[in-house]
Design an enzyme around this catalytic site. Structure first.
Site, mmCIF file in Angstrom:
data_model
loop_
_atom_site.group_PDB
_atom_site.id
_atom_site.type_symbol
_atom_site.label_atom_id
_atom_site.label_comp_id
_atom_site.label_asym_id
_atom_site.label_seq_id
_atom_site.Cartn_x
_atom_site.Cartn_y
_atom_site.Cartn_z
ATOM 1 N N ARG A 100 19.031 29.546 7.211
ATOM 2 C CA ARG A 100 19.400 28.227 6.717
ATOM 3 C C ARG A 100 20.007 28.282 5.310
ATOM 4 N NH1 ARG A 100 21.268 25.017 9.333
ATOM 5 N NH2 ARG A 100 22.801 24.911 7.679
ATOM 6 N N LYS A 147 31.614 17.060 -12.897
ATOM 7 C CA LYS A 147 30.798 16.265 -11.971
ATOM 8 C C LYS A 147 30.326 17.155 -10.823
ATOM 9 C CE LYS A 147 32.930 11.922 -13.236
ATOM 10 N NZ LYS A 147 33.827 10.822 -12.888
ATOM 11 N N LYS A 176 36.145 13.102 -26.666
ATOM 12 C CA LYS A 176 36.138 12.037 -25.670
ATOM 13 C C LYS A 176 36.173 10.659 -26.310
ATOM 14 C CE LYS A 176 33.597 12.525 -22.179
ATOM 15 N NZ LYS A 176 32.421 12.620 -21.281
ATOM 16 N N GLU A 201 40.915 13.269 -25.101
ATOM 17 C CA GLU A 201 41.066 12.296 -24.022
ATOM 18 C C GLU A 201 41.672 11.023 -24.563
ATOM 19 O OE1 GLU A 201 36.965 13.280 -21.503
ATOM 20 O OE2 GLU A 201 37.603 11.211 -21.830
ATOM 21 N N ASP A 211 43.309 9.739 -19.517
ATOM 22 C CA ASP A 211 42.025 9.402 -18.894
ATOM 23 C C ASP A 211 42.118 8.070 -18.173
ATOM 24 O OD1 ASP A 211 39.377 9.435 -18.199
ATOM 25 O OD2 ASP A 211 38.646 8.784 -20.168
#
Lengths: 276, 276, 276, 276, 276, 276
Positions: free
Chosen positions: F80, F119, F151, F180, F201
């Site tokens: 598995r 992500k 960011k 960004e 972005d």
């Protein structure tokens, strides 16, 4: 910590996350230990525990030893593991204390130490040694790094002179050198070669007594610590006390100790007022 | 693995890195286990070990059970840890086997299981459970994830109906539900509510016998597994066998098992020819 | 092991997975150590290394010390970490050997030990101590468990008598007791109280010499090991040798050792025939 | 954390669990670092520490830098490890700051960076790099994942064009590409092929100066960062500053830094009133 | 925890260590889960988070679900990891809830369970199973220890009778036994042999319906739990509901769940007054 | 590794330890990856596996991709987990390859990169990034240490000039700086300030096209890499390709990839002759 819990504990999941109190009660007289381990276990699972006794203290049967507060769920998850620590460790401390007191009574004021051995449960040694210490014993030889121990297998491979020569050359000056002997000839040679500790390995009380006498006659007794080990039980302990050695080691302290009977009792919040 | 070695082992450092052989001998009759753990320990320290018996096999006193080859230094470093695994585990397997055989004799052909409990040494449970299994016992309830166990503390908090309702709702359909009961009223209620397993907790053989009879009369006996637990020892085991339960659980299997006496003997290479 | 690699090594990814050979060459005279660590590093990254010298052996400048085989990519990934182990450890072994030889020459045949201290790089102590040992020094006091060390902070808190009383009561009989002294009064008291080792802490050679003389006069010299520590460097070492102590400890062995200059040279497979 | 403690610390066991205070004092001028690591060490052992300076701040000799409160036993157990962190890291920060200031003075206002290399103590790199950063240096190339570094061994295996082609194809667009060159021909080729950084590897200041001049003439200087590395010491640093490169890397920052002399002084509670 | 951070995070280093607040907003309707994991992530990085919903609760689009307080630097370092936990887990909980509600509607009041399988992301299973549970599903068969599962590969190797005989002999009495069948003949045999659970493996709704009917006719339906598994998706789920099985397992719950869209919004301290 | 096994696997215990062979077959066209992980899993459980394809190779439906040999028990225990690795990773590689090929076709010969984001499933990132790489994508920004990423949250706190000033001062010269932007004004400012990478972005293809045009007009296009990110799916990918950016990032690569359908088939030894 996850050993008793597993990945997915449905038993406790049925318990609501309500606040609760619990108390651990011992069912027989004992020397208590493992309290700090139990507190850590409860803490790890999110509850808090306070001890009613000190580690190593004598506790009479039916005493409450630990008060726990937290969510019922958290308490029940920690219960078994915490009890396992205390029941096992207290059993060792209790047996050690019995041996220490018995030997002290039999030694007529002479200092004598009760020690355990390296015969311990793999992975649990630290706790077993600590339990011996809290019982008043000497947790000696925690592992192979603690001192230089020359055993029969070493002697057979290299001879005593060579063993001691190497031990002095290889080992740090901060470490004592101990030799295990199985005959009085070996004992005498080890003493003459200036070893720090001599361990009588599996020798009878009679033979050991003779050995101590020989060392005294030759003026070597005061320069060496003497230890008896092998085949010693709480029952025959005192026949070794009277031989005149400084230390008596029993594998039985960690191997044959019983578990102390104890249990956790859950209390409803409303019962709080009764105890306060 | 480093527990017995410490950071700096001067004792073994005095041993030359010569090739050697050693053999482990058991000093008393036993059911052997821990052989694969011992082999792993020797392997970890650089030597190799072959077992002369299968795990779980009966071994008569004075048998050679393990042959070890490697540098004398490596063998001596692994010795104590390997012996601790085998002596502790074999003690459990031996006690388990004795109980299994005794119960089988007393049960007149009815299937009956001997099981251990969660009263195990912290950190060493896997090995203790494995030793029970190799002795022929049921290593049940490895941890809280194995099945849903509704204990007295749960019942007290929520009542039996609510406990079972939650257990059915929360727990996976793949898990059995077991209820610990302390009275025949609770037993009956648990059986009527369709629990999978009922454990008689600290109840006398007489009472348990009565309980089994009641279930049979009401036609509920075949739908439920019955387990006796609490206060059962190898000595009083057979009075529980005759009650008619399916499983008998003894904390004693893991708590009170003796260590099996065994020792490692170093052999010089020249002695090899004698054994071949 | 991942410290030097990071999660995603694009530099080596540009190297094809072709088989290659490499050799590590030392650029200066040294006592080599860290060979087994380097071999383990190369092995961890999938290549294999053979050493041309023993650990602790003197190696002249421009010697080839390690031959490596494996994929070019694997070798380059292990390169920096393996060199860091050997360069740092060999620097310590080399400085230790210089001190050992210098002290031996200055001691006129009397046994004298060169030891390091606990002033080591966090996380790297085991390797630094091992390098001292391979250089011929005493890697003493691996950690706080090795012996009972009574320091100025202890004395200040409890006084010497109480410290020794507790040490004897709390510590295992297998451990030596060492006292750090900063004055000759303290030295005399420690010797009279039967401590195993006395460390002269930050005292001048002149004062230490006086101390040794006092102990000899009082007949206490043979029952105690004497250690000088604090402010000792390879340069002023010999003035301490002549004081008559048994052991001289230098933090400098692990703190001030240079890195030995060495580099890895990649070889193309076709060049193989030249070396064979 | 357990490296300095071992399994069974008898030395601290003799200290009573009384509340105490201690202060760490530096014995020489330095740029301090390792304060947060020391605070974590003391915290791990159950005491609490407050710093009197910021990380990376200049500290004059005999300053008190850290105040510790807790049980005397806990403080003494943490002492050595905490001092080892601070003494080693501050040594690196101090040497780095000296190089940064010296280079700044010699560069006549032109921006120039001082960087360390991957020649670090295994397992301790993070702390050494951090100490460089706190000293004002560039802790560049933490590991092989940081940027694409094409070294002599790569060039020898594949040639420069192929190395750059693969680097552009394999590596993420977020990474810079750096080439180590050992000749001005290689330098020119690398610049023409558009590499982001060129490192002059073990080249003399004279040759590097020539290289910078060539790049300027060809109009390639502004598109590339230039780094000098190999054989650079705090002593010869400034001859590299004047070559016109952007970055100078010294293995010496982490390899040759001295330990800063500092010590912990225990204070009795009654002395508290004096400091407050 | 270090996966998203790496060793040296320059991005956050540019952020001053000022106090800040942040809020996590979901951009679509969902069943929320992973809140406790997110809180632990923020806590690990030094900030604190409070949830506005319970785990497993339905949350409408544009809701604020988590309030975070701490240094701006700490919050930004934890952001991505915390969002990854919640977005992935909530996606699974949401899909599970949809299936549970859809099956409940189609089952006309009969109890039916929606379960996941062992097809989970390696290393993340615990969280995926928890998300299924919070969505109202059965996180069954956490791993191979949960129950005895006899699969086609087992049957092919040993035959069904032998598999069940061994399962009964080897496995603990506390575990249920489940058999995977691929034909109605096998189903019937498994039911007659008294297995606890039968899983229809990759069989059509039509065939499963026939199987249920056969078991009912033979009076075997009530003694066995029936599970359908293999090839079931949220789209075709209801055709399996009508077959009359007790449990329906979908690998899709963990494999095909979408991520829920959510984002963290930083707030300046001055904006605090608006929210309070 | 123990996640799928648990502590006590009764299911495999019923399988005899006979030698067996197995083959893994993919049920649909895919780009295969995870082969080396699967081989490691089988090796960890005591069996051996050989791959029939290279990592990253296109594999048609119904191909045999992995041959496994070992004891039946070992193979079934690893099954598995090994399939989970390959099914998940191959799904990502396959989706990545589709995007890479689609973008290449739409770009009319201009170089364009397809990248994933941060992500990813917590704990499984390394494998997801590797799968992207094997599919031909750019696994960029492994974690926060890879490059300096400024960011929206950073910009909001400090402003762009200050962010860039700090990034240049704090970050190593070896790292690129990426900003960004959410507007063309910000884009222009970032380009004028000399940032290495600009990420659009959550901006529309139309706006991005305009941005690229502006940069070309001002002569700033060649000094900066342009990346589009946010809201991009395999379906709308090509509208971003035509904007003229260098890199397109899709969270969908790791978030929305399907599992590739594959299964392990056990073979009896006698069947061996058929395959050979």
């Amino acid at each position: 910590m996850s050993e008793d819990l597993g990945e997915w504990d449905d038993s406790s999941a049925i318990v609501p996350e309500i606040e609760a109190e619990a108390v651990v009660v011992v069912r027989e007289d004992c020397v208590i230990s493992g309290l700090s381990e139990a507190k850590e276990v409860f803490g790890h699972f999110g509850s808090a525990a306070d001890a009613a006794f000190d580690e190593g203290e004598f506790v009479p049967a039916e005493s409450e030893i630990l008060y726990v507060r937290g969510s019922a769920r958290d308490i029940l998850q920690a219960e078994r593991l915490a009890l396992n620590f205390m029941a096992r460790m207290s059993g060792i401390s209790t047996l050690t204390r019995e041996c220490v007191l018995s030997a002290a009574a039999a030694s007529h004021g002479r200092d004598i130490r009760i020690a355990c051995t390296r015969k311990t449960t793999p992975g649990f040694r630290l706790y077993e040694k600590k339990a011996v210490f809290l019982g008043g014993g000497d947790p000696h030889r925690y592992n192979l790094s603690g001192a230089v121990l020359i055993k029969d297998n070493h002697l057979q491979l290299l001879g005593m002179e060579e063993c001691l020569r190497r031990a002095r050359k290889q080992a740090s000056f901060t470490k004592k050198i101990e030799v295990e002997v199985e005959s009085l000839e070996d004992m005498l040679r080890a003493a003459e070669l200036g070893t720090d500790i001599i361990m009588f390995d599996n020798m009878s009380p009679l033979e050991i007594s003779k050995g101590v006498e020989i060392l005294q006659k030759r003026g070597l007794r005061n320069n060496v610590l003497l230890e008896a080990s092998g085949g010693i039980t709480p029952e025959n302990l005192n026949s070794y006390v009277s031989t005149g050695v400084d230390v008596i080691s029993l594998g039985a302290l960690t191997r044959d100790a019983r578990w102390i009977d104890m249990s956790l009792e859950m209390e409803s919040r409303s019962a709080d007022t009764n105890r306060g």
